[in-house]
Design a protein around this motif. Sequence first.
Motif, PDB file in Angstrom:
ATOM      1  N   LEU A 177       0.752  -1.102  -0.108  1.00 48.53           N
ATOM      2  CA  LEU A 177       0.081  -0.052   0.031  1.00 48.53           C
ATOM      3  C   LEU A 177       0.867   1.339   0.021  1.00 48.53           C
ATOM      4  CD1 LEU A 177      -2.695   1.360   0.209  1.00 48.53           C
ATOM      5  CD2 LEU A 177      -2.799   1.071   2.591  1.00 48.53           C
ATOM      6  N   ILE A 178       1.953   1.447   0.998  1.00 46.62           N
ATOM      7  CA  ILE A 178       2.757   2.525   0.642  1.00 46.62           C
ATOM      8  C   ILE A 178       3.696   2.411  -0.537  1.00 46.62           C
ATOM      9  CG2 ILE A 178       4.828   3.274   1.932  1.00 46.62           C
ATOM     10  CD1 ILE A 178       3.912   2.222   4.556  1.00 46.62           C
ATOM     11  N   THR A 226      -1.251  -3.915  -2.736  1.00 43.94           N
ATOM     12  CA  THR A 226      -1.429  -4.202  -1.279  1.00 43.94           C
ATOM     13  C   THR A 226      -1.777  -5.936  -1.199  1.00 43.94           C
ATOM     14  OG1 THR A 226      -2.369  -2.300  -0.750  1.00 43.94           O
ATOM     15  CG2 THR A 226      -2.870  -4.034   0.642  1.00 43.94           C
ATOM     16  N   ASP A 242      -4.659   0.382  -8.674  1.00 42.95           N
ATOM     17  CA  ASP A 242      -3.198  -0.212  -8.561  1.00 42.95           C
ATOM     18  C   ASP A 242      -2.957  -0.234  -7.172  1.00 42.95           C
ATOM     19  OD1 ASP A 242      -1.143  -0.909 -10.478  1.00 42.95           O
ATOM     20  OD2 ASP A 242      -0.172   1.011  -9.521  1.00 42.95           O
ATOM     21  N   MET A 243      -3.276   0.596  -6.204  1.00 42.52           N
ATOM     22  CA  MET A 243      -2.943   0.525  -4.695  1.00 42.52           C
ATOM     23  C   MET A 243      -3.662  -0.629  -4.283  1.00 42.52           C
ATOM     24  SD  MET A 243      -3.439   4.677  -3.840  1.00 42.52           S
ATOM     25  CE  MET A 243      -3.349   4.488  -2.301  1.00 42.52           C
ATOM     26  N   SER A 273      -5.235   4.752  -9.638  1.00 48.45           N
ATOM     27  CA  SER A 273      -4.786   5.012  -8.443  1.00 48.45           C
ATOM     28  C   SER A 273      -5.152   3.936  -7.552  1.00 48.45           C
ATOM     29  CB  SER A 273      -4.481   6.347  -8.043  1.00 48.45           C
ATOM     30  OG  SER A 273      -3.833   7.064  -8.893  1.00 48.45           O
ATOM     31  N   ALA A 274      -6.609   3.936  -7.398  1.00 45.05           N
ATOM     32  CA  ALA A 274      -7.306   2.874  -6.438  1.00 45.05           C
ATOM     33  C   ALA A 274      -7.072   1.690  -6.838  1.00 45.05           C
ATOM     34  CB  ALA A 274      -8.645   3.527  -6.571  1.00 45.05           C
ATOM     35  N   ASP A 323       1.262   5.784  -7.056  1.00 49.92           N
ATOM     36  CA  ASP A 323       0.068   6.221  -7.615  1.00 49.92           C
ATOM     37  C   ASP A 323      -0.409   7.679  -7.320  1.00 49.92           C
ATOM     38  OD1 ASP A 323      -1.175   4.165  -9.423  1.00 49.92           O
ATOM     39  OD2 ASP A 323      -0.918   2.932  -7.498  1.00 49.92           O
ATOM     40  N   MET A 324      -0.130   7.968  -6.024  1.00 51.52           N
ATOM     41  CA  MET A 324      -0.838   9.474  -5.336  1.00 51.52           C
ATOM     42  C   MET A 324       0.222  10.493  -6.142  1.00 51.52           C
ATOM     43  SD  MET A 324      -3.493   8.419  -4.102  1.00 51.52           S
ATOM     44  CE  MET A 324      -4.042  10.081  -3.666  1.00 51.52           C
ATOM     45  N   TYR A 365       2.899   1.008  -3.887  1.00 52.01           N
ATOM     46  CA  TYR A 365       2.256   1.545  -4.703  1.00 52.01           C
ATOM     47  C   TYR A 365       1.352   2.724  -4.526  1.00 52.01           C
ATOM     48  CZ  TYR A 365       3.060  -2.976  -7.241  1.00 52.01           C
ATOM     49  OH  TYR A 365       3.390  -3.789  -7.877  1.00 52.01           O
ATOM     50  N   GLY A 366       0.884   3.155  -3.123  1.00 53.74           N
ATOM     51  CA  GLY A 366       0.436   4.384  -2.936  1.00 53.74           C
ATOM     52  C   GLY A 366       1.222   5.611  -3.343  1.00 53.74           C
ATOM     53  N   THR A 367       2.664   5.465  -3.115  1.00 55.08           N
ATOM     54  CA  THR A 367       3.726   6.669  -3.382  1.00 55.08           C
ATOM     55  C   THR A 367       3.537   6.845  -4.997  1.00 55.08           C
ATOM     56  OG1 THR A 367       4.901   6.103  -1.358  1.00 55.08           O
ATOM     57  CG2 THR A 367       5.889   7.376  -3.090  1.00 55.08           C
TER      58      THR A 367
END
Length: 135
Positions: A84-85, A114, A109-110, A106-107, A91-92, A87-89
């Motif tokens: 999450l961290i 995860t 892919d995150m 983004s949603a 994508d966000m 992929y979140g980095t």
Amino acid sequence: MTYILAYIGTAIAFLCLDFLWLGTVATGFYKSRIGELLLAQPNFIAAGLFYLVYVAGIVYFAVQPALVSGSWTTAAVAGGILGLIAYGTYDMTNLATLKNWSPAVSAVDMAWGTVLTGFAASVGYWVARKFSVGF
């Protein structure tokens, strides 16, 4: 030897599932939302470097603590958080800096990062436990 086995197990699980995801399951999803940003052919050197380093991170941050605790759930949860961290980095940051970046990408892919990272960490843990002497 334990960590080499963990790395190999994690890498196989991660690469196989990500290949399936990117090559088959989600291809149309990504193309329809970010197709104009995609290269005609992926940069395999960059991808290979990502996989080498990211799998090492999974082993370090998720599999190793699970081996110490003796719990596969530690691998799954720590791997999921790492995914999450990471992929979140990605994508966000894209959502914050790129024109027309899809919030849906983004949603999805995150969520994928995860699940994929948690699963790969669990497999790496299982392989290390199953084939290492002393476990």
